[in-house]
Motif scaffolding. Structure first.
Motif: not given
Length: 119
Positions: A84-87, A94-95, A101-102
């Motif tokens: 989340f931080k990296a995003k 996002s991809e 994440y999945l």
């Protein structure tokens, strides 16, 4: 020299090993300023997942293994927070985030199911 240790047969350990390598690869693309911060943190946390699975499997009891699977689950939660931080910092797309994440969610479910069988 195949499957010398009990943990090598565990699908969760195998998946955690692959996941750790994928996380390590993506962290190499983070800015240099993150080398000792987020890059290091996410790599160490992702490595801890497989490390704790293996350490727990060497133990003498199910309660011991249960405890170490718990540590692995916590490390995975740490990896997700780092993602989340990296995003947010735009180090990953996002991809890329969605893919990791999945994978994280799948691994988490596998570890929880494995741990339930230890009781």
């Amino acid at each position: 020299m195949m499957n010398q240790f009990k943990f090598e047969k565990l699908i969760i350990w195998q998946k955690a090993m692959d996941f750790g390598e994928d996380i390590n690869d993506i962290s190499k693309s983070f800015p240099v300023k993150e080398k000792f911060n987020l890059s290091s943190q996410i790599s160490r946390a992702s490595d801890s997942i497989a490390l704790n699975i293996s350490e727990g499997s060497i133990g003498q009891s199910n309660p011991e293994q249960y405890k170490f699977i718990g540590y692995s689950i916590r490390s995975l939660a740490e990896v997700v927070t780092c993602l989340f931080k990296a995003k947010r910092r735009e180090y990953i797309t996002s991809e890329q985030f969605d893919s990791f994440y999945l994978q994280s969610h799948s691994l988490m479910n596998m570890m929880i199911a494995f741990r339930k069988n230890l009781k």
